[in-house]
Scaffold this active site. Structure first.
Site, PDB file in Angstrom:
ATOM      1  N   HIS B 121       0.869  -1.175   0.000  1.00  0.00           N
ATOM      2  CA  HIS B 121       0.000   0.000   0.000  1.00  0.00           C
ATOM      3  C   HIS B 121       0.911   1.231   0.000  1.00  0.00           C
ATOM      4  O   HIS B 121       2.031   1.170   0.509  1.00  0.00           O
ATOM      5  CB  HIS B 121      -0.827  -0.054   1.291  1.00  0.00           C
ATOM      6  CG  HIS B 121      -1.910   0.965   1.394  1.00  0.00           C
ATOM      7  ND1 HIS B 121      -1.661   2.265   1.748  1.00  0.00           N
ATOM      8  CD2 HIS B 121      -3.253   0.868   1.205  1.00  0.00           C
ATOM      9  CE1 HIS B 121      -2.813   2.925   1.778  1.00  0.00           C
ATOM     10  NE2 HIS B 121      -3.791   2.110   1.453  1.00  0.00           N
ATOM     11  N   ASP B 198       3.223  -4.044   7.881  1.00  0.00           N
ATOM     12  CA  ASP B 198       1.993  -3.276   7.723  1.00  0.00           C
ATOM     13  C   ASP B 198       0.836  -4.246   7.983  1.00  0.00           C
ATOM     14  O   ASP B 198       0.526  -5.088   7.149  1.00  0.00           O
ATOM     15  CB  ASP B 198       1.939  -2.704   6.300  1.00  0.00           C
ATOM     16  CG  ASP B 198       0.576  -2.111   5.971  1.00  0.00           C
ATOM     17  OD1 ASP B 198      -0.307  -2.081   6.860  1.00  0.00           O
ATOM     18  OD2 ASP B 198       0.385  -1.675   4.821  1.00  0.00           O
ATOM     19  N   GLN B 201      -4.400  -4.973   7.073  1.00  0.00           N
ATOM     20  CA  GLN B 201      -5.348  -6.021   6.701  1.00  0.00           C
ATOM     21  C   GLN B 201      -5.143  -7.278   7.542  1.00  0.00           C
ATOM     22  O   GLN B 201      -6.045  -8.112   7.633  1.00  0.00           O
ATOM     23  CB  GLN B 201      -5.208  -6.370   5.210  1.00  0.00           C
ATOM     24  CG  GLN B 201      -5.357  -5.190   4.266  1.00  0.00           C
ATOM     25  CD  GLN B 201      -6.742  -4.573   4.317  1.00  0.00           C
ATOM     26  OE1 GLN B 201      -7.730  -5.207   4.709  1.00  0.00           O
ATOM     27  NE2 GLN B 201      -6.828  -3.312   3.927  1.00  0.00           N
ATOM     28  N   LYS B 224     -10.319  -0.365  10.667  1.00  0.00           N
ATOM     29  CA  LYS B 224     -10.577  -1.589   9.903  1.00  0.00           C
ATOM     30  C   LYS B 224     -10.895  -2.762  10.831  1.00  0.00           C
ATOM     31  O   LYS B 224     -11.230  -3.846  10.399  1.00  0.00           O
ATOM     32  CB  LYS B 224      -9.367  -1.932   9.030  1.00  0.00           C
ATOM     33  CG  LYS B 224      -9.072  -0.900   7.950  1.00  0.00           C
ATOM     34  CD  LYS B 224      -7.933  -1.370   7.064  1.00  0.00           C
ATOM     35  CE  LYS B 224      -7.160  -0.265   6.401  1.00  0.00           C
ATOM     36  NZ  LYS B 224      -7.859   0.478   5.380  1.00  0.00           N
ATOM     37  N   CYS B 362      -4.794   2.341  -3.601  1.00  0.00           N
ATOM     38  CA  CYS B 362      -3.508   2.818  -3.083  1.00  0.00           C
ATOM     39  C   CYS B 362      -2.366   1.849  -3.370  1.00  0.00           C
ATOM     40  O   CYS B 362      -1.416   1.751  -2.593  1.00  0.00           O
ATOM     41  CB  CYS B 362      -3.581   3.110  -1.587  1.00  0.00           C
ATOM     42  SG  CYS B 362      -4.777   4.375  -1.183  1.00  0.00           S
TER      43      CYS B 362
END
Lengths: 154, 406
Positions: B121, B198, B201, B224, B362
């Site tokens: 991303h 990261d 998700q 999220k 993104c």
């Protein structure tokens, strides 16, 4: 909201088979435009003659049916117009997409107005207005010889 | 709490969206909020509000306790060793910027290399790009394979003697690939390389155990995870957070301020300058408790079933081309439709109440690699059902009808 109004047959047809797609030979003005949020991009090429009449106009790019159809209809319409007429038509179109109920310019025929009004369906879809206006904003940059990449976010 | 009836916990599903029942398939972008989270924000502002950590009055002490309770809940949820390894930020983006910036200030030198992947991303690429400019750092990319995945072998191949940091996604927001982060961390550490993950998700969909994973940094996006917007979590190993310099200066992060000398506060205050997103932090505790009450194993099983069902359904649909078929896939179904641009798909689906995302999500590097300008993405959360995916498929068929496709 009415999808049929947005995706009229003429939009789908122009979106699928865009006119004036490619790079004009011997263009003397051009500009690039992009929509950074969705990744649409367009490159408009112009060939203006000594009398500042658009002898040829074309575009390259990728995008949704709305943006492709808009660029296709725009290039068809601007061909043969002089710089002053072109600018008035652009202003008229952007005004219509933004707020005006109809087109006012004397430089476009009734048939051409009908064709342009097919794009008025995007008014009900604020997120899609940029798709319809990207090529028009880019055309302004090309006429004005702007070095900057036109960006629908600015 | 039973996952079958979980939609009832989310008030938004009682709403009609443009006269339709909402089929929300945009959770990879942001998840909907359970009532307990929205209620907690309201309760805090109407009954408990005070700033935290500064005043000694009753409300300030109570608010500070609530705020710190969330830190403990997060620590427990991700099994971090120390409560002070949990830093609140304004989002995962800020968390990643914090890591890149402070490593850049103290740890990285000209000519050093960062290894990221083509799946990243923009928020796990652009902060490192800043170091390219300011410190002449080189960025290398592990390549995405035909399955939309990153292999451990390619990571190994791309490591050089100058690689100082590997920054990778836990779960791709486009292809759904779940990266072998534990193996990558082991490999990296064997070569003295820092690992930054990261987890935007990863955190909503996967079981997290920082001590087992052993990564150096892990960034979480709270909105999220059925939590409030404006909030992220940075997990950082204590030794790094202690060693690295502060990221932002201001109130709350200092120990002593003189005209000629300033010393900084202890963890985690050192990284929490200014008044934080207090209500969001306090409400995020409810998100964690909500997810715990369902159980991450149940969430993972439910979502894996959905993805498998959705994949089969869309594979059977002519003209649909799924993006990425990684062996371990979670959360998302990205696709293109031959002859219809993703924006047109999203607009038509929206008319049926089916909310998806269209664009490059993104991830321009990945879309360039796939040679497509954009894609459509349906992503799932705990509230989705197979019925939602059937509606997605029906609505895709409606697109094909409007565009005269077979």
């Amino acid at each position: 909201m009415n999808l049929k109004e947005l995706y009229q047959e003429i939009i789908l047809e122009h979106g699928k088979n865009p006119r004036n797609l490619g790079k004009t030979h011997e263009f003397n003005k051009d500009a690039k435009g992009n929509n950074p949020l969705c990744g649409d991009n367009v490159h408009v090429y112009l060939k203006l003659n000594g009398q500042k009449i658009v002898e040829d106009i074309s575009f390259e790019g990728s995008g949704c049916a709305i943006s492709m159809a808009s660029a296709s209809i725009m290039t068809d319409l601007i061909k043969g117009k002089n710089e002053h007429e072109a600018k008035e038509i652009i202003e008229d179109f952007l005004g219509m997409i933004k707020e005006n109920p109809e087109l006012k310019s004397e430089y476009i025929t009734k048939d051409e107005k009908t064709k342009l009004m097919c794009l008025s369906g995007v008014k009900q879809y604020p997120m899609r207005v940029k798709c319809a206006t990207l090529s028009w904003h880019t055309l302004i940059s090309a006429i004005d010889n702007s070095e900057e990449i036109t960006n629908t976010e600015s | 709490m039973k996952i079958e009836n979980i939609k009832n916990e989310f008030p938004i599903f009682d709403e009609k969206i443009q006269n339709n029942d909402l089929v929300y398939l945009d959770s990879a972008n942001s998840s909907q909020k359970p009532k307990v989270v929205a209620d907690k924000i309201n309760e805090f502002y109407t009954k408990q509000f005070s700033n935290v950590g500064r005043s000694v009055h009753y409300l300030a002490v109570a608010a500070t306790n609530l705020y710190e309770n969330t830190r403990s809940s997060v620590q427990k949820y991700i099994n971090a060793k120390d409560k002070n390894e949990i830093v609140f930020t304004k989002g995962a983006t800020e968390a990643l910027n914090l890591v890149a910036n402070t490593l850049g200030q103290k740890y990285l030198n000209e000519g050093d290399e960062i290894l990221i992947t083509e799946l990243e991303h923009h928020s796990n690429y652009v902060p490192w790009h800043f170091l390219r400019k300011s410190k002449n750092i080189k960025i290398n990319f592990a390549e995405v394979n035909d399955d939309g995945d990153i292999s451990l072998e390619d990571i190994e191949k791309k490591i050089t003697s100058k690689t100082k940091v590997i920054a990778i996604t836990h779960l791709s927001n486009v292809t759904g690939a779940i990266l072998p982060v534990k193996e990558i961390t082991e490999l990296a550490h064997s070569k003295g390389i820092i690992v930054v993950i990261d987890g935007c998700q990863g955190a909503p969909h996967l079981k997290l155990d920082m001590q087992d994973l052993d990564c150096d940094f892990y960034a979480i996006s709270c909105h999220k995870m059925y939590g409030p917007t404006g909030l992220g979590v940075l997990y950082g190993k204590k030794k790094w957070l202690e060693e690295l310099p502060p990221y932002q200066g201001g109130g709350g992060m200092i120990r002593e301020v003189k005209k000629d000398k300033i010393s900084y506060g202890d963890l985690p205050n050192k990284y929490e300058a200014g008044t934080m997103a207090t209500a969001q932090v306090i409400a995020f505790d409810q998100s964690i408790k909500f997810m715990e009450s369902i159980g991450i194993e149940n969430i993972m099983k439910h979502e894996a079933d959905l993805i498998e069902y959705g994949q089969e359904l869309l594979q059977k649909n002519n003209s649909v081309k799924l993006i990425g078929s990684p062996k371990n896939k979670g959360g998302v179904l990205s696709f293109t439709l031959e002859g219809i641009h993703p924006h047109d798909i999203a607009t038509i689906l929206d008319e049926d109440g089916v909310a998806i995302r269209a664009g490059h999500h993104c991830c321009q590097i990945l879309h360039d690699k796939l040679n497509i300008p954009a894609s459509a993405r349906a992503s799932v959360g705990i509230y989705n059902t197979k019925d939602d995916l059937d509606k997605l498929n029906d609505s895709i068929n409606n697109c094909k009808k409007i565009f005269n496709l077979k």
